[in-house]
Motif scaffolding. Structure first.
Motif, PDB file in Angstrom:
ATOM      1  N   ASP A  90       0.837  -1.203   0.000  1.00 46.28           N
ATOM      2  CA  ASP A  90       0.000   0.000   0.000  1.00 46.28           C
ATOM      3  C   ASP A  90       0.870   1.250   0.000  1.00 46.28           C
ATOM      4  OD1 ASP A  90      -2.355  -1.421  -0.078  1.00 46.28           O
ATOM      5  OD2 ASP A  90      -2.796  -1.182   2.074  1.00 46.28           O
ATOM      6  N   ARG A  91       1.915   1.252   0.814  1.00 44.67           N
ATOM      7  CA  ARG A  91       2.825   2.407   0.886  1.00 44.67           C
ATOM      8  C   ARG A  91       3.516   2.629  -0.458  1.00 44.67           C
ATOM      9  NH1 ARG A  91       4.180   7.219   1.962  1.00 44.67           N
ATOM     10  NH2 ARG A  91       6.285   7.574   2.683  1.00 44.67           N
ATOM     11  N   ALA A  93       2.434   1.710  -3.414  1.00 42.35           N
ATOM     12  CA  ALA A  93       1.432   2.183  -4.373  1.00 42.35           C
ATOM     13  C   ALA A  93       1.152   3.664  -4.165  1.00 42.35           C
ATOM     14  CB  ALA A  93       0.144   1.374  -4.236  1.00 42.35           C
ATOM     15  N   ASN A  94       1.073   4.112  -2.920  1.00 39.72           N
ATOM     16  CA  ASN A  94       0.843   5.536  -2.639  1.00 39.72           C
ATOM     17  C   ASN A  94       2.017   6.391  -3.089  1.00 39.72           C
ATOM     18  OD1 ASN A  94      -1.738   5.278  -1.583  1.00 39.72           O
ATOM     19  ND2 ASN A  94      -0.988   4.879   0.490  1.00 39.72           N
ATOM     20  N   LEU A  95       3.233   5.927  -2.858  1.00 41.80           N
ATOM     21  CA  LEU A  95       4.413   6.676  -3.318  1.00 41.80           C
ATOM     22  C   LEU A  95       4.418   6.799  -4.836  1.00 41.80           C
ATOM     23  CD1 LEU A  95       7.149   5.224  -0.942  1.00 41.80           C
ATOM     24  CD2 LEU A  95       6.306   7.589  -0.977  1.00 41.80           C
ATOM     25  N   LYS A  97       1.721   6.739  -6.799  1.00 40.10           N
ATOM     26  CA  LYS A  97       0.645   7.682  -7.157  1.00 40.10           C
ATOM     27  C   LYS A  97       1.089   9.125  -6.991  1.00 40.10           C
ATOM     28  CE  LYS A  97      -3.298   4.928  -5.841  1.00 40.10           C
ATOM     29  NZ  LYS A  97      -4.337   4.760  -4.831  1.00 40.10           N
ATOM     30  N   GLN A  98       1.875   9.387  -5.945  1.00 38.65           N
ATOM     31  CA  GLN A  98       2.352  10.744  -5.664  1.00 38.65           C
ATOM     32  C   GLN A  98       3.501  11.149  -6.584  1.00 38.65           C
ATOM     33  OE1 GLN A  98       3.526  10.600  -1.549  1.00 38.65           O
ATOM     34  NE2 GLN A  98       1.499   9.977  -0.875  1.00 38.65           N
TER      35      GLN A  98
END
Length: 136
Positions: A90-91, A93-95, A97-98
């Motif tokens: 999840d982390r 994937a968020n990185l 996306k950002q």
């Protein structure tokens, strides 16, 4: 620098003034690891985190003794702690996306082109090969 065409050892010597590197983060193994180990500094460390090449990291006990370096192996598996594994993905994937981490895309292939892609992996170009599994 391109690892297939440039001399990694020479480049590291230039960057470190001949001192070598303190830490090698090694996900590939095989020849790539052997080349990287030529540039490890005295009292350095190598963290072996994978064998993407399919070959182990060739450690030389005499080299470890003479340069006094440390070799550590880390194998993270989803079976060890599924909740942590989910949190890590999840982390990541968020990185992504950002835009904090990116992977250069080399060649895109349709699902029906997978046999050609596998053949071309013997001499891949720059970037990551991507297979589209759904129509665009």
């Amino acid at each position: 620098m391109h690892y297939r065409t440039d001399d990694l050892t020479t480049r590291i010597d230039e960057i470190t003034g001949g001192r070598g590197v303190d830490l090698i983060y090694e996900p590939v193994g095989g020849d790539t690891a052997a080349t990287a180990l030529k540039s490890i500094a005295r009292n350095g460390r190598i963290a072996m985190i994978g064998i993407a090449s399919g070959a182990y990291v060739p450690l030389d006990s005499m080299g470890i003794l003479l340069r006094n370096y440390t070799a550590v192996a880390v194998l993270a598996t989803p079976h060890a702690d599924p909740a942590t594994e989910i949190a890590v993905w999840d982390r990541l994937a968020n990185l992504a996306k950002q835009g904090a981490i990116t992977t250069p895309v080399g060649t895109g292939y349709g699902f029906n082109e997978v046999p050609r892609m596998i053949t071309e992996l013997a001499a891949p170009g720059a970037g990551t090969s991507v297979v589209r599994v759904a129509p665009e």
